[in-house]
Design a protein around this motif. Structure first.
Motif, mmCIF file in Angstrom:
data_model
loop_
_atom_site.group_PDB
_atom_site.id
_atom_site.type_symbol
_atom_site.label_atom_id
_atom_site.label_comp_id
_atom_site.label_asym_id
_atom_site.label_seq_id
_atom_site.Cartn_x
_atom_site.Cartn_y
_atom_site.Cartn_z
ATOM 1 N N GLU A 274 12.340 11.137 -3.272
ATOM 2 C CA GLU A 274 12.652 12.112 -4.331
ATOM 3 C C GLU A 274 12.367 11.577 -5.739
ATOM 4 O OE1 GLU A 274 16.480 14.651 -5.693
ATOM 5 O OE2 GLU A 274 16.027 14.653 -3.548
ATOM 6 N N PRO A 275 12.861 10.386 -6.116
ATOM 7 C CA PRO A 275 12.500 9.883 -7.444
ATOM 8 C C PRO A 275 11.006 9.563 -7.555
ATOM 9 C CG PRO A 275 14.065 8.396 -6.365
ATOM 10 C CD PRO A 275 13.888 9.572 -5.473
ATOM 11 N N ALA A 276 10.387 9.117 -6.455
ATOM 12 C CA ALA A 276 8.942 8.837 -6.485
ATOM 13 C C ALA A 276 8.176 10.104 -6.841
ATOM 14 C CB ALA A 276 8.471 8.284 -5.147
ATOM 15 N N GLU A 277 8.561 11.221 -6.237
ATOM 16 C CA GLU A 277 7.905 12.502 -6.557
ATOM 17 C C GLU A 277 8.123 12.879 -8.019
ATOM 18 O OE1 GLU A 277 8.039 14.855 -2.299
ATOM 19 O OE2 GLU A 277 9.813 14.923 -3.569
ATOM 20 N N PHE A 278 9.321 12.651 -8.518
ATOM 21 C CA PHE A 278 9.638 12.973 -9.905
ATOM 22 C C PHE A 278 8.795 12.130 -10.866
ATOM 23 C CE2 PHE A 278 12.181 12.101 -13.743
ATOM 24 C CZ PHE A 278 12.250 13.386 -14.259
ATOM 25 N N TYR A 279 8.740 10.814 -10.653
ATOM 26 C CA TYR A 279 7.964 9.946 -11.538
ATOM 27 C C TYR A 279 6.475 10.266 -11.440
ATOM 28 C CZ TYR A 279 12.324 7.302 -11.688
ATOM 29 O OH TYR A 279 13.634 6.932 -11.835
ATOM 30 N N TRP A 280 5.993 10.539 -10.218
ATOM 31 C CA TRP A 280 4.584 10.904 -10.038
ATOM 32 C C TRP A 280 4.249 12.148 -10.869
ATOM 33 C CZ3 TRP A 280 1.348 14.783 -8.775
ATOM 34 C CH2 TRP A 280 0.046 14.458 -8.403
ATOM 35 N N GLU A 281 5.104 13.162 -10.773
ATOM 36 C CA GLU A 281 4.876 14.404 -11.540
ATOM 37 C C GLU A 281 4.883 14.154 -13.035
ATOM 38 O OE1 GLU A 281 7.125 17.986 -10.802
ATOM 39 O OE2 GLU A 281 7.029 17.625 -8.636
ATOM 40 N N GLN A 282 5.847 13.367 -13.506
ATOM 41 C CA GLN A 282 5.943 13.080 -14.937
ATOM 42 C C GLN A 282 4.691 12.356 -15.440
ATOM 43 O OE1 GLN A 282 8.743 13.928 -17.066
ATOM 44 N NE2 GLN A 282 8.979 15.256 -15.291
ATOM 45 N N LEU A 283 4.231 11.365 -14.690
ATOM 46 C CA LEU A 283 3.037 10.615 -15.090
ATOM 47 C C LEU A 283 1.790 11.488 -15.025
ATOM 48 C CD1 LEU A 283 3.846 7.274 -13.221
ATOM 49 C CD2 LEU A 283 4.025 7.695 -15.691
ATOM 50 N N ASN A 284 1.693 12.300 -13.994
ATOM 51 C CA ASN A 284 0.557 13.209 -13.844
ATOM 52 C C ASN A 284 0.534 14.227 -14.985
ATOM 53 O OD1 ASN A 284 -1.695 14.216 -12.107
ATOM 54 N ND2 ASN A 284 -0.397 16.033 -12.029
ATOM 55 N N ASP A 285 1.690 14.801 -15.282
ATOM 56 C CA ASP A 285 1.780 15.791 -16.366
ATOM 57 C C ASP A 285 1.448 15.173 -17.724
ATOM 58 O OD1 ASP A 285 2.486 17.661 -14.474
ATOM 59 O OD2 ASP A 285 4.598 17.756 -15.048
ATOM 60 N N ALA A 286 1.665 13.869 -17.864
ATOM 61 C CA ALA A 286 1.350 13.176 -19.115
ATOM 62 C C ALA A 286 -0.140 12.836 -19.214
ATOM 63 C CB ALA A 286 2.192 11.904 -19.232
ATOM 64 N N GLY A 287 -0.895 13.131 -18.152
ATOM 65 C CA GLY A 287 -2.339 12.938 -18.195
ATOM 66 C C GLY A 287 -2.865 11.680 -17.531
ATOM 67 N N LEU A 288 -1.971 10.898 -16.902
ATOM 68 C CA LEU A 288 -2.467 9.712 -16.201
ATOM 69 C C LEU A 288 -3.153 10.136 -14.909
ATOM 70 C CD1 LEU A 288 0.362 7.048 -16.640
ATOM 71 C CD2 LEU A 288 -1.515 7.648 -18.164
ATOM 72 N N THR A 289 -4.107 9.333 -14.454
ATOM 73 C CA THR A 289 -4.823 9.611 -13.221
ATOM 74 C C THR A 289 -4.033 8.981 -12.077
ATOM 75 O OG1 THR A 289 -6.907 9.626 -14.409
ATOM 76 C CG2 THR A 289 -7.037 9.372 -12.019
ATOM 77 N N MET A 290 -3.578 9.826 -11.160
ATOM 78 C CA MET A 290 -2.660 9.390 -10.118
ATOM 79 C C MET A 290 -3.316 9.405 -8.743
ATOM 80 S SD MET A 290 -0.048 8.902 -12.016
ATOM 81 C CE MET A 290 1.110 8.500 -10.718
ATOM 82 N N ALA A 291 -2.984 8.400 -7.924
ATOM 83 C CA ALA A 291 -3.313 8.420 -6.501
ATOM 84 C C ALA A 291 -2.243 9.264 -5.816
ATOM 85 C CB ALA A 291 -3.319 7.008 -5.938
ATOM 86 N N PRO A 292 -2.537 9.818 -4.640
ATOM 87 C CA PRO A 292 -1.487 10.514 -3.897
ATOM 88 C C PRO A 292 -0.346 9.551 -3.585
ATOM 89 C CG PRO A 292 -3.646 10.902 -2.909
ATOM 90 C CD PRO A 292 -3.826 9.841 -3.964
ATOM 91 N N LEU A 293 0.865 10.073 -3.497
ATOM 92 C CA LEU A 293 2.006 9.234 -3.114
ATOM 93 C C LEU A 293 1.714 8.586 -1.764
ATOM 94 C CD1 LEU A 293 5.225 11.273 -3.956
ATOM 95 C CD2 LEU A 293 4.485 9.127 -4.977
ATOM 96 N N GLU A 294 2.095 7.326 -1.625
ATOM 97 C CA GLU A 294 1.913 6.591 -0.374
ATOM 98 C C GLU A 294 3.260 6.139 0.133
ATOM 99 O OE1 GLU A 294 -0.587 3.209 -0.711
ATOM 100 O OE2 GLU A 294 -2.380 4.366 -1.184
ATOM 101 N N GLN A 295 3.435 6.229 1.444
ATOM 102 C CA GLN A 295 4.644 5.656 2.029
ATOM 103 C C GLN A 295 4.276 4.359 2.706
ATOM 104 O OE1 GLN A 295 6.569 8.011 5.049
ATOM 105 N NE2 GLN A 295 8.513 7.012 4.708
ATOM 106 N N GLY A 296 5.143 3.367 2.542
ATOM 107 C CA GLY A 296 4.812 2.095 3.170
ATOM 108 C C GLY A 296 5.847 1.123 3.139
#
Length: 98
Positions: free
Chosen positions: A76-98
């Motif tokens: 849940e927090p990973a999804e939140f941080y991913w969205e925030q960074l993506n919305d800020a214009g950073l180039t994101m890889a898909p979330l990975e579980q590991g």
């Protein structure tokens, strides 16, 4: 508790459903349109505990290696941080579980 000689007892990290051991990784990719300062500022603003200096070090890693894991933990927090960074214009890889 006794163990056999040569047996290494690993610490218990949590129950199978606790989310431990299956951390989700938030990965920022290198691109040609974000500046070091912009990446560092965004990371410092979005990711808890990341200072501007740490953000610059991570931006340098992204530049030199093509990517960096900027946060890992529960989904849940990973999804939140991913969205925030993506919305800020950073180039994101898909979330990975590991």
């Amino acid at each position: 508790m006794t163990t056999e000689p040569g047996t290494i007892e690993l610490p218990r990290v949590g129950d199978p459903d606790s989310g431990l051991g299956g951390a989700w990784r938030v990965i920022v990719l290198n691109d040609d349109h974000n500046t070091f300062d912009g990446v560092a500022q965004t990371l410092a603003r979005v990711i808890p505990g990341v200072t501007m200096d740490q953000g610059m070090a991570i931006a340098n890693q992204i530049h030199n290696t093509g990517q960096a894991i900027v946060w890992s933990g529960p989904k849940e927090p990973a999804e939140f941080y991913w969205e925030q960074l993506n919305d800020a214009g950073l180039t994101m890889a898909p979330l990975e579980q590991g």
